[in-house]
Every structure is written in structure tokens, then in C-alpha cells.
Design a protein around this motif. Sequence first.
Motif, mmCIF file in Angstrom:
data_model
loop_
_atom_site.group_PDB
_atom_site.id
_atom_site.type_symbol
_atom_site.label_atom_id
_atom_site.label_comp_id
_atom_site.label_asym_id
_atom_site.label_seq_id
_atom_site.Cartn_x
_atom_site.Cartn_y
_atom_site.Cartn_z
ATOM 1 N N ILE A 135 28.073 0.905 93.955
ATOM 2 C CA ILE A 135 28.598 1.826 94.965
ATOM 3 C C ILE A 135 27.515 2.815 95.380
ATOM 4 C CG2 ILE A 135 30.162 3.777 95.306
ATOM 5 C CD1 ILE A 135 32.333 2.282 93.957
ATOM 6 N N GLY A 136 26.777 3.336 94.400
ATOM 7 C CA GLY A 136 25.709 4.280 94.716
ATOM 8 C C GLY A 136 24.621 3.663 95.573
ATOM 9 N N VAL A 137 24.249 2.410 95.276
ATOM 10 C CA VAL A 137 23.237 1.729 96.080
ATOM 11 C C VAL A 137 23.742 1.525 97.509
ATOM 12 C CG1 VAL A 137 21.919 -0.398 96.361
ATOM 13 C CG2 VAL A 137 22.188 0.592 94.101
ATOM 14 N N SER A 138 25.003 1.175 97.664
ATOM 15 C CA SER A 138 25.585 1.016 99.001
ATOM 16 C C SER A 138 25.450 2.297 99.806
ATOM 17 C CB SER A 138 27.070 0.629 98.895
ATOM 18 O OG SER A 138 27.233 -0.620 98.288
ATOM 19 N N PRO A 153 23.760 -2.661 103.365
ATOM 20 C CA PRO A 153 24.609 -1.900 102.449
ATOM 21 C C PRO A 153 25.863 -2.663 102.019
ATOM 22 C CG PRO A 153 23.897 -0.529 104.281
ATOM 23 C CD PRO A 153 23.469 -1.916 104.605
ATOM 24 N N ALA A 154 26.461 -3.409 102.954
ATOM 25 C CA ALA A 154 27.701 -4.137 102.639
ATOM 26 C C ALA A 154 27.483 -5.196 101.576
ATOM 27 C CB ALA A 154 28.278 -4.761 103.906
ATOM 28 N N PHE A 155 26.238 -5.626 101.402
ATOM 29 C CA PHE A 155 25.910 -6.617 100.380
ATOM 30 C C PHE A 155 26.301 -6.098 99.002
ATOM 31 C CE2 PHE A 155 22.497 -8.604 97.678
ATOM 32 C CZ PHE A 155 22.952 -9.907 97.769
ATOM 33 N N TYR A 156 25.975 -4.831 98.713
ATOM 34 C CA TYR A 156 26.263 -4.249 97.402
ATOM 35 C C TYR A 156 27.742 -3.889 97.271
ATOM 36 C CZ TYR A 156 21.240 -4.180 96.916
ATOM 37 O OH TYR A 156 19.921 -4.569 96.836
ATOM 38 N N TRP A 157 28.350 -3.542 98.385
ATOM 39 C CA TRP A 157 29.794 -3.276 98.367
ATOM 40 C C TRP A 157 30.567 -4.556 98.053
ATOM 41 C CZ3 TRP A 157 32.725 0.779 97.854
ATOM 42 C CH2 TRP A 157 34.054 0.756 98.265
ATOM 43 N N ASP A 158 30.159 -5.662 98.645
ATOM 44 C CA ASP A 158 30.785 -6.948 98.338
ATOM 45 C C ASP A 158 30.552 -7.324 96.870
ATOM 46 O OD1 ASP A 158 31.716 -7.209 100.911
ATOM 47 O OD2 ASP A 158 30.223 -8.675 101.548
ATOM 48 N N ALA A 159 29.379 -6.961 96.354
ATOM 49 C CA ALA A 159 29.092 -7.210 94.938
ATOM 50 C C ALA A 159 30.031 -6.396 94.047
ATOM 51 C CB ALA A 159 27.643 -6.868 94.629
ATOM 52 N N THR A 233 35.610 6.803 101.174
ATOM 53 C CA THR A 233 36.170 5.551 100.670
ATOM 54 C C THR A 233 35.596 5.217 99.295
ATOM 55 O OG1 THR A 233 36.492 4.692 102.910
ATOM 56 C CG2 THR A 233 36.378 3.072 101.132
ATOM 57 N N ALA A 234 34.283 5.362 99.154
ATOM 58 C CA ALA A 234 33.631 5.053 97.888
ATOM 59 C C ALA A 234 34.097 5.989 96.779
ATOM 60 C CB ALA A 234 32.114 5.156 98.056
ATOM 61 N N THR A 235 34.294 7.266 97.120
ATOM 62 C CA THR A 235 34.790 8.238 96.161
ATOM 63 C C THR A 235 36.153 7.822 95.629
ATOM 64 O OG1 THR A 235 33.611 10.075 97.188
ATOM 65 C CG2 THR A 235 35.562 10.628 95.900
ATOM 66 N N LEU A 369 28.939 11.287 96.374
ATOM 67 C CA LEU A 369 27.954 10.219 96.308
ATOM 68 C C LEU A 369 26.711 10.545 97.122
ATOM 69 C CD1 LEU A 369 30.274 7.117 96.559
ATOM 70 C CD2 LEU A 369 28.997 7.867 94.567
ATOM 71 N N ALA A 370 26.903 11.137 98.267
ATOM 72 C CA ALA A 370 25.740 11.483 99.089
ATOM 73 C C ALA A 370 24.874 12.514 98.388
ATOM 74 C CB ALA A 370 26.200 12.024 100.447
ATOM 75 N N SER A 371 25.508 13.446 97.692
ATOM 76 C CA SER A 371 24.749 14.462 96.966
ATOM 77 C C SER A 371 23.910 13.837 95.875
ATOM 78 C CB SER A 371 25.714 15.487 96.356
ATOM 79 O OG SER A 371 26.454 16.131 97.369
#
Length: 379
Positions: A135-138, A153-159, A233-235, A369-371
Motif C-alpha cells: 500500500i505504501g509503495v502504491s 501504482p495500480a500494480f502494487y495495489w493489485d498485489a 481509500t488506502a487508509t 500514508l502521504a506523510s
Amino acid sequence: KRYPMAGFVPRRNVQSLSKTDLDILAIDQLLKFPSATKNEMAQIYFKYGKAAEIDDNDFGYTQLSIEDMTDVSSEVGQWSPYHSAYEGYFRQDKATDVAVMEAFKDTSGDAKQRRAFIVSLTRFNIIPQYMMGLIGVSMQHCMEDKVNLDDPPAFYWDAFAALYIGSLEGNTEGEESFNDDGLFLWNLANNRARQFRTENDNFLAKVNEEMLDLLFAGQSELERKDCVNFEKTATRAIHLMLVPLIQSTIWYAITNEKLRADSTEESLAIGEAAAFSVLPIVSIYDKQAAAVIERNMVRSKDIKPVSEGPQAVANAFFKILDDIGWGCEYVGAAEGIDACEQFDGTIVGLKNTGSNRFLSGAATVFVGLASVVWGILSL
């Protein structure tokens, strides 16, 4: 080719990564047999990831083995928003790798309990921690000025989705995907939902229903580089995945309360592993709550398991529900033990308040996450 996973359709082929559950399954089966070599065959699956290796279309980078995923300082692990929490709690890098390898080598204890501990540490600790890094890499890739078409970015989200669902579930979220074969959080959430009465009308865990929505939302936000909404969303996703782990810790507190201090039941090892999966995060928000969970769930010689009772464990988790943003509706109650027994109406779930409350300046308990990506705030 992209394969649907329990109703979610990845944009990239992450099938190889989803097959990590086959490595865990192999380890589980191999540990059932007596071994004079400290289960070296099982260790091979842990160290080298045979199930992923045999796939012609690999994931795209080298971190495929379970052992590789234990490195919190890796290219993925370092981007987890809770990287510092796990590192600080266990006070060493690759702590879960050390624990698993020590368990492999320790042949003096009960074999069934040893097997349960190794498999549960892998399922509940190693895989979820690595997912947080994905999630952080995304988020990191989303915020970059240029889009790398070979590494979007979606590559890591799919992972992340692949490791949440796994390869052992069906193609849809319907009844055909309801089985007890899955080893990742999707299956764990469905099992706990039956016990804690947190299923939807279609007998799917409410956690999984929400997660599917978040997976599709995050995928869309990343593709259009809507990083502000993706962070929300990631949070929500990273905290939602904690719910079945919290439920599991409470469930094994219920199960283990009746056991003696010298018991060799597998459930003691599973309960300890479940507790370790969330203790680093609980300790950030409430150290006293973490201490209660530790005293009752972490095995200690000559100390009766769950000595304060399962309700004490559930009450400890209640103290951090507001911090993770998923409340009573998702955690539920089982066998008369209710994490929201102390609920007084002041905690409002994330669904009612929106994820913005975690992103405001006043919400200092949450690490955005952005922080983390930009180094503004660290745990």
C-alpha cells in the motif's frame, strides 16, 4: 491473462503472488510429518517460494518467497505506514523471520503446537505486514510526477489484493467462494464473520464486502492519479484488514481461557501469533491495552492462558477501535464476549464520519500514508 479473485479483477497479472498461499499450504502439510532434519523441505518452501517459482508469468520482481517478505527494510517493507511500529515493538529487523526459523529448529516442544505457530505467524504476521508495504509503495508511485508504464501504482495495489484474497478462493464473491481452503485474510474474515455474526445478507463478511469496494475504488483512483482520494481509500483498507486479526485474537482468547498453563493445544500458539499481528499497532495507540493483550495471549511458562478472561482482551481492543476507524458493526460479538461491551455511544465508525477525520491536523494518532512517503510524520 488477468484472473478474477473473489469478484475482484486485477488490471495486472498478479497470479504468481496470490500463489504464496500454496507455499503456506505446503509448509503446513510438510510439518505434519516427523522429520530428522528440522523440516528442511518445509524450510525450502518458506525460503524460496516454490509455488510462485513454477509460474511462467512471474510477479515482476524478486521478492516472491515468504522469507523475503519478512524484511521490513526491503524496497516494499520500508514504505509501510506502520514500518516503525513493527520494528520498534519487536526491536529487531526481520523479527518474524527469526521467530519462524527458531521454531523450525526447536524440535523439543509439541510438534502440533510448533506447526501451528509457524503457519499462523506466516498467515497473520508476515503476509499482512508485507501487504502494508505494498500500500505504501502504491502511494509513493502515485505521488511521483512521471508515471512508469512498466511499474504503475495500480500494480502494487493489485498485489495487495492478491495477498488479501489468495489463489484458493473462487472467481466471485458468491457462495462458490465460501470454503475453508483459503489461507489469507479473505477467508479468515469470512470464518470470523460466522462466529462474530458480522456477515451481510449474502453470508459474506461485512469486512470483505467493504474491502471489495475499496479495492475497486483504489484501482480507479490510482489509474487517474487521484492521490488525495487514494490516500483515504488506502487508509481505510489498511485498517480494515486489521479487523479479522482482532476478531481472531478475541476468538482464541475465548478458546484458550479454559486451558491449563501446561497445555499443548495448538490454539495457544495460534492465539499468540494472532496477538502478535496487531500488538505493534495497538501499542502505538494505547500501551496499557497492548499490555493487557500481551499478558493474556503471549505464552509464558507456568502462567495460565487468558488469566484475566477473554472479555478483558476484547475490552483492550475496544480502546483502539476509534483509532482504526472500524467499529462495533464490523467486530461483532462471539460466545457472549463483546468488544463493544463498554460502548457508550461516543465512538463513531469510519462509515459514518468519512475518512477525512483521519487526515485532519487534529487526528495526530493516525499516520497518513502521504506523510510517511514524504517523511513528514513517522511513527
